[in-house]
Design a protein around this motif. Structure first.
Motif, mmCIF file in Angstrom:
data_model
loop_
_atom_site.group_PDB
_atom_site.id
_atom_site.type_symbol
_atom_site.label_atom_id
_atom_site.label_comp_id
_atom_site.label_asym_id
_atom_site.label_seq_id
_atom_site.Cartn_x
_atom_site.Cartn_y
_atom_site.Cartn_z
ATOM 1 N N GLN A 37 -0.756 -4.964 3.389
ATOM 2 C CA GLN A 37 0.099 -5.266 4.248
ATOM 3 C C GLN A 37 1.337 -6.200 3.439
ATOM 4 N N SER B 193 1.041 -1.153 -0.126
ATOM 5 C CA SER B 193 0.188 0.091 -0.069
ATOM 6 C C SER B 193 0.603 1.234 -0.018
ATOM 7 N N LYS B 194 2.044 1.334 0.793
ATOM 8 C CA LYS B 194 2.922 2.358 0.748
ATOM 9 C C LYS B 194 3.781 2.325 -0.638
#
Length: 297
Positions: free
Chosen positions: A275, A230-231
């Protein structure tokens, strides 16, 4: 040959108006990640080649940034030392306008024909530029740096290694497709993986490297990102947006749809598995120091 003209037109197309905004954002994101390392590598090179130049009495040290691109943040770091005269070099006048806007000195020229007097620069930085050059152009670019550099000089070259990317299938499929488009635009996304051998070989061919006055340092390799998908997604999407812009420019409609679908699948996968760990490309930095140019050329 037509193929050659094609590649140059393509890399120009990659940086034409359609891509400009997405690509400017992507370049700045990468600059934010890599600036500290580029700054440190260049500053340590200057200190070593010319200890007295960093003292209060010496002249300003001249740092030439070859293929400086749109981002002005590295140049601003150099200028803030009060001891560096920073010169941004690029073949794109729109990139140089960013530098002129913040007061940087600029030179409009490609890496292969530096429009700068001989024996005038203390250090060179060239970041994400050699990946755009063909093999013979890399040799020419190094020769030009050697011509423009002072008798004591250093060179720092940084590029990507996209071969280190890891992650789930949906992530890797999008990455592979983006890499394919980069290659078609004339960029080698994996140049970083062979860069240190390539540069060392070229430097050895260009000069008598057995001499003590040439130091080819061990290259430094760092990951730009290891962490949750997600990052990582915003960074990959920026690269994806640049590739989509390029495909729009070159009117490659089928590839445009294909990449669009892959990026959409990746976004869906990410929202369900935020994650999951991924690894983004490595960045490789190579330093070369010459303590007595005259004796080796």
């Amino acid at each position: 040959s037509n193929k050659k003209v094609g590649a140059e037109a393509l890399s120009r197309a990659f940086y034409d108006n359609g891509v400009e905004e997405a690509e400017t954002k992507r370049l700045q994101t990468m600059a934010d990640l890599v600036d500290p390392r580029s700054f440190y590598a260049v500053m340590s090179g200057i200190a070593l080649v010319d200890e007295h130049a960093m003292g209060d009495q010496g002249d300003m040290c001249v740092v030439v940034d070859v293929g400086a691109g749109d981002s002005t943040s590295l140049g601003e770091r150099f200028c803030s030392t009060g001891k560096i005269r920073y010169v941004a070099v690029d073949q794109r006048s729109d990139a140089l306008r960013h530098h002129q806007a913040v007061g940087h000195e600029t030179v409009h020229s490609p890496a292969t024909i530096l429009n700068i007097d001989s024996n005038t620069a203390d250090a060179f930085n060239s970041r994400f530029t050699f990946g755009w050059l063909k093999d013979s152009q890399r040799t020419t670019a190094l020769l030009e740096m050697l011509r423009v550099g002072k008798n004591n000089m250093s060179i720092v070259i940084t590029d990507y290694d996209w071969s280190t990317v890891k992650g789930p299938k949906q992530f890797l499929q999008a990455v592979e497709y983006v890499k394919k488009i980069m290659k078609s635009a004339g960029f080698d996304p994996e140049y970083g993986s062979t860069m240190s051998q390539d540069i060392a070989l070229k430097v050895e061919k260009l000069m008598s490297v057995s001499s003590d006055s040439v130091a080819i340092e061990e290259s430094i390799e760092d990951s730009t990102f290891i962490g949750p998908i997600s990052k990582a997604l915003p960074l990959l999407m920026q690269t994806g947006d640049s590739a989509l812009g390029f495909l729009r420019q070159t009117k490659n409609i089928s590839a445009l749809h294909e990449l669009g679908d892959l990026l959409q699948q990746l976004q869906e996968y990410t929202s369900q598995n935020p994650q999951e760990e991924v690894t983004l490309p490595n960045v490789v930095t190579q330093k070369i120091k010459l303590l007595d140019k005259k004796s080796v050329l």
